[in-house]
Design a protein around this motif. Structure first.
Motif, mmCIF file in Angstrom:
data_model
loop_
_atom_site.group_PDB
_atom_site.id
_atom_site.type_symbol
_atom_site.label_atom_id
_atom_site.label_comp_id
_atom_site.label_asym_id
_atom_site.label_seq_id
_atom_site.Cartn_x
_atom_site.Cartn_y
_atom_site.Cartn_z
ATOM 1 N N GLY A 62 0.819 -1.206 0.000
ATOM 2 C CA GLY A 62 0.000 0.000 0.000
ATOM 3 C C GLY A 62 0.852 1.255 0.000
ATOM 4 N N ALA A 63 0.263 2.349 -0.467
ATOM 5 C CA ALA A 63 0.947 3.643 -0.432
ATOM 6 C C ALA A 63 -0.090 4.726 -0.194
ATOM 7 C CB ALA A 63 1.704 3.907 -1.725
ATOM 8 N N LEU A 64 0.188 5.605 0.746
ATOM 9 C CA LEU A 64 -0.665 6.762 0.985
ATOM 10 C C LEU A 64 -0.308 7.829 -0.041
ATOM 11 C CD1 LEU A 64 -2.760 8.182 2.843
ATOM 12 C CD2 LEU A 64 -0.808 9.031 4.170
ATOM 13 N N ALA A 65 -1.302 8.269 -0.803
ATOM 14 C CA ALA A 65 -1.054 9.215 -1.896
ATOM 15 C C ALA A 65 -0.996 10.646 -1.382
ATOM 16 C CB ALA A 65 -2.120 9.061 -2.976
ATOM 17 N N ALA A 110 3.184 -0.058 -5.573
ATOM 18 C CA ALA A 110 1.996 -0.226 -4.744
ATOM 19 C C ALA A 110 0.900 -0.968 -5.501
ATOM 20 C CB ALA A 110 1.484 1.130 -4.278
ATOM 21 N N ASP A 111 0.219 -1.836 -4.790
ATOM 22 C CA ASP A 111 -0.946 -2.519 -5.352
ATOM 23 C C ASP A 111 -2.218 -1.731 -5.099
ATOM 24 O OD1 ASP A 111 0.418 -5.060 -6.142
ATOM 25 O OD2 ASP A 111 0.793 -5.165 -3.981
ATOM 26 N N VAL A 112 -2.224 -0.962 -4.024
ATOM 27 C CA VAL A 112 -3.388 -0.135 -3.693
ATOM 28 C C VAL A 112 -2.898 1.218 -3.196
ATOM 29 C CG1 VAL A 112 -3.497 -1.041 -1.329
ATOM 30 C CG2 VAL A 112 -5.532 -0.019 -2.352
ATOM 31 N N LEU A 113 -3.576 2.264 -3.651
ATOM 32 C CA LEU A 113 -3.256 3.631 -3.266
ATOM 33 C C LEU A 113 -4.369 4.177 -2.383
ATOM 34 C CD1 LEU A 113 -2.224 4.774 -6.835
ATOM 35 C CD2 LEU A 113 -0.633 4.468 -4.928
ATOM 36 N N LEU A 114 -3.990 4.818 -1.289
ATOM 37 C CA LEU A 114 -4.961 5.449 -0.398
ATOM 38 C C LEU A 114 -4.982 6.933 -0.727
ATOM 39 C CD1 LEU A 114 -3.982 3.636 2.924
ATOM 40 C CD2 LEU A 114 -5.739 2.998 1.258
ATOM 41 N N VAL A 115 -6.086 7.362 -1.347
ATOM 42 C CA VAL A 115 -6.145 8.690 -1.967
ATOM 43 C C VAL A 115 -7.121 9.596 -1.219
ATOM 44 C CG1 VAL A 115 -6.615 9.938 -4.102
ATOM 45 C CG2 VAL A 115 -5.658 7.623 -4.201
ATOM 46 N N PRO A 116 -6.667 10.769 -0.739
ATOM 47 C CA PRO A 116 -7.592 11.739 -0.129
ATOM 48 C C PRO A 116 -8.407 12.442 -1.212
ATOM 49 C CG PRO A 116 -5.268 12.181 0.448
ATOM 50 C CD PRO A 116 -5.273 11.222 -0.692
ATOM 51 N N ALA A 117 -9.683 12.627 -0.937
ATOM 52 C CA ALA A 117 -10.562 13.303 -1.895
ATOM 53 C C ALA A 117 -11.135 14.564 -1.271
ATOM 54 C CB ALA A 117 -11.682 12.370 -2.344
#
Length: 357
Positions: free
Chosen positions: A119-122, A156-163
């Motif tokens: 995972g990666a925090l965007a 990263a397989d999944v990105l944690l994206v703030p909207a």
């Protein structure tokens, strides 16, 4: 008072990780890898995350993790920093994991804890805890926008994206366009993430999740900066004992002894600050103060130690084959990661009510 010394369990964990890195992450191997098109060592990551179960240290046992604390994670980051290992441990096992812990998303937490999902925090690597961060636009349930300076996004397989609706969204990597950026530290690559109508699943509120993740990252980054400085000092002392001028070891000259003694004092003080930050994150007591204090001190020490190492190694230190440049670049990149020393000094002054007039 909490014991900041390393426990027997922490030393055993250190020994196991160091043995693995000694066999699979030699300096020549790291230099060769960062020169290639695949700077991340995913085989090493698999050994650490799946083989040793280190990806889930911060995840509670009932959610598929190891139920350990920030103290154990700090030991892991010390050893990874000592080897300048090109693996996404800090970004996935710490930053993304802490964000998901704040959100309470057990499904994704279990996937990250297994090590089979990265995972990666965007949020840009430069963002400090509590500072504003960029968010993408949410339109009809789809995400649009561009985020830059995202560490380890390429693997990263999944990105944690703030909207912009205040939510944090999990976006699969194949729904985003990830473009490599030029980074000073080749062992921790940066990338631009572009979303053009990407679907995402809301996992929680972005603000508390990002704040928690960046706070933990800043505090634990000090442990990495500690060993970067410690490695630089140790290798410089070793070299100066062997290198001779006028038929005597260079390390015997008083002027160099004074410089090394000053570095030793700085490293010792940094060890205390880094350990205090890790312990505070583990206990939850005065964590904001301990993190700000550690980061206000860590970056200048790591940069100073690696710059001194480069200079005191003379000509050999300027060669690409010698690993000093890896540590200097890591120290310089870390000096702006998760907030500069100046930003943390300002935060510390506010926390203890000692702001400048």
């Amino acid at each position: 008072m909490t014991d900041l010394l390393y426990s027997e369990e922490e030393e055993a964990l250190r020994a196991a990780v160091r043995d693995l890195l000694t066999d699979h992450c030699a300096p020549a191997h790291v230099i060769a890898r960062v020169e290639s098109d695949t700077p991340h060592d995913l085989a090493l990551w698999k050994s650490l995350a799946e083989g040793m179960g280190l990806a889930g240290l911060l995840v509670p046992e009932e959610q598929g993790g190891q139920g350990a604390s920030a103290r154990e994670v700090a030991v892991i980051l010390e050893e990874l920093g000592r080897a300048v290992a090109p693996v996404p441990y800090l970004t996935s096992a710490v930053v993304a994991t802490e964000a998901l812990l704040a959100c309470g998303d057990e499904e994704l937490l279990g996937q990250l804890a297994s090590g089979r999902t990265i995972g990666a925090l965007a949020v840009g690597l430069h963002a400090a805890p509590g500072a504003p961060f960029r968010a993408v636009r949410l339109d009809d349930g789809l995400l649009h926008g561009e985020l830059t300076g995202i560490a380890d996004a390429a693997v990263a397989d999944v990105l944690l994206v703030p909207a912009d609706d205040g939510g944090l969204y999990a976006v699969t990597a194949d729904a985003a366009t990830v473009t490599a950026q030029t980074a000073l530290d080749l062992t921790r690559p940066l990338a631009t993430v572009r979303l053009d109508g990407a679907p995402g699943r809301r996992v929680g509120d972005a603000e508390p999740a990002v704040r928690r993740a960046l706070g933990a990252a800043a505090g634990l980054l000090a442990s990495e900066q500690l060993v970067v400085a410690d490695w630089a000092l140790t290798e410089t002392v070793r070299y100066l004992k062997e290198r001779k001028q006028f038929n005597r070891p260079v390390g015997g000259f008083q002027a160099l002894k004074h410089r090394l003694a000053q570095l030793w004092l700085e490293v010792v003080n940094l060890r205390a600050a880094a350990r205090a930050a890790a312990d505070a994150l583990a206990s939850g007591e005065d964590a904001d103060v301990a993190v700000a204090l550690a980061q206000a001190y860590a970056a200048p020490v790591a940069v100073h130690a690696t710059e001194e190492a480069l200079q005191l190694h003379g000509g050999i230190g300027m060669t690409w084959e010698h690993p000093i440049h890896l540590y200097l670049k890591r120290a310089k990149a870390d000096s702006i990661a998760y907030g500069t020393a100046g930003a943390h000094r300002e935060a510390l002054a506010e926390l203890v009510d000692l702001q400048a007039p």
